[in-house]
Design a protein around this motif. Structure first.
Motif, mmCIF file in Angstrom:
data_model
loop_
_atom_site.group_PDB
_atom_site.id
_atom_site.type_symbol
_atom_site.label_atom_id
_atom_site.label_comp_id
_atom_site.label_asym_id
_atom_site.label_seq_id
_atom_site.Cartn_x
_atom_site.Cartn_y
_atom_site.Cartn_z
ATOM 1 N N LYS A 56 -39.396 -0.066 27.619
ATOM 2 C CA LYS A 56 -38.930 -1.288 28.260
ATOM 3 C C LYS A 56 -39.417 -2.521 27.484
ATOM 4 O O LYS A 56 -38.648 -3.463 27.246
ATOM 5 C CB LYS A 56 -39.420 -1.350 29.708
ATOM 6 N N PHE A 106 -40.782 2.181 35.157
ATOM 7 C CA PHE A 106 -41.094 1.493 33.904
ATOM 8 C C PHE A 106 -42.478 0.833 33.942
ATOM 9 O O PHE A 106 -42.816 0.036 33.085
ATOM 10 C CB PHE A 106 -40.006 0.457 33.587
ATOM 11 N N LEU A 115 -41.970 5.115 28.974
ATOM 12 C CA LEU A 115 -40.947 4.233 29.533
ATOM 13 C C LEU A 115 -41.426 2.787 29.562
ATOM 14 O O LEU A 115 -40.650 1.859 29.358
ATOM 15 C CB LEU A 115 -40.548 4.698 30.933
ATOM 16 N N ASN A 125 -38.425 12.600 27.249
ATOM 17 C CA ASN A 125 -38.351 12.727 28.710
ATOM 18 C C ASN A 125 -37.226 13.666 29.116
ATOM 19 O O ASN A 125 -37.402 14.530 29.964
ATOM 20 C CB ASN A 125 -38.108 11.357 29.356
ATOM 21 N N ASN A 143 -38.760 8.403 22.914
ATOM 22 C CA ASN A 143 -39.333 8.529 24.257
ATOM 23 C C ASN A 143 -38.307 8.979 25.284
ATOM 24 O O ASN A 143 -38.600 9.821 26.141
ATOM 25 C CB ASN A 143 -39.962 7.199 24.689
ATOM 26 N N LEU A 144 -37.088 8.414 25.189
ATOM 27 C CA LEU A 144 -36.060 8.799 26.162
ATOM 28 C C LEU A 144 -35.658 10.263 25.983
ATOM 29 O O LEU A 144 -35.487 10.999 26.954
ATOM 30 C CB LEU A 144 -34.827 7.891 26.043
ATOM 31 N N PHE A 174 -30.734 7.602 31.481
ATOM 32 C CA PHE A 174 -31.418 6.390 31.044
ATOM 33 C C PHE A 174 -30.507 5.681 30.049
ATOM 34 O O PHE A 174 -29.878 6.334 29.207
ATOM 35 C CB PHE A 174 -32.748 6.720 30.354
#
Lengths: 511, 134
Positions: free
Chosen positions: A452, A428, A448, A385, A381-382, A474
């Motif tokens: 988290k 988040f 996000l 992004n 996911n990071l 991030f």
């Protein structure tokens, strides 16, 4: 009656013996006086009178001790069980020589009677005589149960019996955990509450939501809110009262929603499987035969299919998380290979957008406690992004190092559009997306939020730094395996955590 | 009826593919045949179970949603020593079905592999089979 007859004949025998001894004494007395002392008749009479008097004093004294001995033992037994003389010792039946059978039988009966009386008293205590209270409790449409200090059920109203499908006879007197097998949504269980309030509280109340009840036949699950009331010194011995508010219909609708997501995912996965399969075939067969433009299209098609698979993984994980079903198994993992493989899997998506990954992992990293599949989603996911918000042909820097507190920190830095100050606080949150980016790049605001949830469940932190127009960083931390779970990790190779999953109320198994 | 697809360059390994989605089995057969595996495709759970019990296969690919009896039931019966003797074949679950964690963990315990079809390509499936079939 045999014992009594035997005892009577024993007394008879002893009485005959006593009379015989007495008569012999008188006779011997007379004979001795007559032959050795040559006394006058009146002197003989006086001597005989004295001898008779002596016999009358001594013999009844000795024989009374003897004949009353059994009565003494029975008396002792009665005093032993009587409530006011409870410190009296029990009779020692080994010391009886006379009327042994009768005494043993009688003492046994005395103890049996005491037992019966005890049970009657107990029954009277559990049977409530307050008819008004009975009527109110039984008319209450909410299931209600009252427990004593040992967690045994003292009273269960009719609504509760109906709710758990049991008869009063096999409910009252049972341990509550045998009747109500409850699962709580976090570690704050009924049991842990009770443990706490028993120390220093006189009365206490607490509410639990989303408690799950497994019925013994496994066919049905009930979901409810639970209210507990604690009273330290209730004269009737009622320590806890529990009331159930059934929410099965409301809560299982959420579960059905999970079922719907699972069904939808299954339906979506079949065409996706085929799509990826055919792309695989084309890629294999057409390698080197297509012009550069078509080759590029092919790669973009493949990257898009991968993206769709990743999106579906997010949808599923979100549904799992929201339905308390996201379970993490933390294992000892080497972080470098895990991170490298996650980065490699996103490589194609970066390639088709001309983004370069720059990955540097420090050598001295300790092993981390991580659920590999879930942490993979976090990295995925990071990176996704970072790719989305990077400028074309940009670079994404990925770094991993040890923090001063021993945790392993991983950062993903892009040099793209950045995040405006106003949006930083909500990044988040579920379904949050920066309004300015909504039209430029795709996204759902799930990534996000999930990242988290997963990082937090690992015991780590996730953070962001950003400057508009310059890019964003991030970062998230994972705890080294050595810091996890204490002694727990030696018992089993996995440490099972729930993002906020069901925790069993363990008290029954601790006994 | 089961269909048999022999490899043009056989390596002497047999795969039973229990899969009712024809397009998917077609792709798997193609990739497996290319890698040298002979493949038997069966769409029906009960017939697949009978075939599996003949113990001629090295690998069994088992979809969980198949007609007649489910893949879970096939797995359970293949792993029950009272019903079948120890099976030579490695059993790999290939499914797109989403399970509850505990159900999945239970299935994984009984199988030699658990793959979500949407998350792998046919060539990755072959790589996986190569890696476990030594």
């Amino acid at each position: 009656m045999d014992h009594l007859q035997k005892f009577t004949s024993q007394i008879r025998g002893r009485l005959v013996g006593i009379l015989l001894v007495n008569n012999l004494l008188v006779f011997a007395d007379w004979w001795v006086i007559e032959h050795f002392f040559h006394l006058q008749d009146y002197q003989v009479l006086i001597a005989l009178g004295v001898a008779t008097l002596l016999g009358l004093t001594l013999l009844p004294w000795v024989s009374a001790e003897y004949i009353a001995q059994p009565t003494k033992f029975i008396w002792q037994a009665v005093l032993h069980i009587a409530p006011d003389t409870a410190n009296m010792a029990a009779p020692n039946l080994k010391n009886i020589h006379f009327g042994r059978e009768l005494v043993t039988a009688l003492v046994t009966h005395v103890y049996q009677l005491a037992n019966v009386a005890d049970n009657v008293e107990k029954l009277a205590r559990t049977k409530r005589h307050d008819l008004k209270a009975d009527f109110v409790a039984n008319s209450l449409p909410l299931p209600l149960v009252v427990l004593d200090k040992d967690m045994n059920i003292l009273f269960a109203n009719e609504a509760l019996l109906k709710y758990v499908g049991r008869e009063a006879a096999d409910t009252v007197g049972q341990n509550v955990y045998l009747v109500l097998d409850m699962l709580f949504s976090d570690q704050h269980t009924f049991d842990s509450w009770l443990e706490r309030v028993r120390i220093g509280k006189v009365t206490a109340t607490r509410t639990w939501t989303r408690v799950r009840l497994n019925l013994p036949d496994q066919k049905e699950t009930r979901l409810f809110d639970l209210v507990g009331y604690y009273n330290k010194s209730n004269p009737e011995g009622f320590e806890v009262m529990l009331t159930i508010f059934d929410r099965t219909r409301e809560y299982s609708q959420d579960e059905q929603a999970m079922g719907f997501v699972a069904l939808a995912v299954h339906e979506l996965r079949t065409p996706l499987t085929l799509l990826r399969g055919y792309i695989d075939v084309f890629e294999e067969e057409l390698d080197g035969k297509l012009d550069p433009e078509l080759t590029d299209f092919m790669r973009k098609m493949k990257a898009s299919a991968q993206q769709l698979a990743a999106f579906m993984a997010n949808v599923l994980n979100l549904a799992r998380f929201e339905n308390d079903q996201l379970v993490l198994k933390l294992r000892e993992e080497k972080w470098a290979p895990l991170l490298e493989s996650a980065v490699k899997d996103v490589q194609l998506r970066a390639d088709v957008r001309g983004i370069k990954f720059d990955l540097k992992v420090d050598d001295n990293l300790p092993t981390v406690g991580a659920d590999a599949v879930s942490v993979y989603e976090v990295v995925n996911n990071l990176l996704d992004n970072a790719i989305k918000y990077s400028k074309p042909n940009g670079v994404v820097q990925i770094r991993a190092h040890v923090n001063s507190d021993g945790s392993v920190e991983t950062t993903v830095q892009d040099f793209g559009v950045g995040i405006p100050e106003s949006a930083m606080g909500n990044l988040f949150d579920k379904f949050y997306r920066d309004y300015r980016n909504r039209t430029q790049v795709g996204g759902t605001g799930m990534g996000l939020y999930l990242a988290k949830a997963i990082v937090t469940a690992h015991g780590g932190n996730i953070w962001v730094q950003s400057k508009e127009g310059q890019g964003s960083t991030f970062g998230f931390t994972l705890k080294p395996f050595s810091q996890l779970g204490g002694g727990q990790k030696h018992d089993s190779p996995d440490i099972v955590r729930t993002a906020h999953g069901w925790i069993k109320n363990h008290s029954m198994y601790r006994r | 009826m089961a269909q048999v697809f022999t490899s043009p360059n056989p390596i002497g390994k047999k795969v039973l593919c229990m899969e009712d989605e024809h397009f998917i089995s077609e792709l798997y057969v193609r990739a497996l045949n290319k890698a040298g595996y002979d493949v038997t495709v069966e769409v029906d759970g009960l017939q697949g179970l009978q075939l599996a019990q003949t113990d001629q296969f090295d690998i069994i690919l088992l979809d969980l949603m198949i007609p007649s009896i489910t893949g879970i039931e096939v797995l359970r019966r293949l792993r029950n020593p009272a019903i079948t003797k120890q099976l030579r074949a490695k059993i790999i679950i290939t499914t797109n079905l989403e399970q509850r964690e505990d159900v999945r963990a239970d299935i994984e315990k009984q199988a030699d592999g658990y793959l979500v079809k949407a998350e792998i390509t046919p060539r990755e499936l072959v790589e996986f089979i190569n890696s476990i079939n030594v």
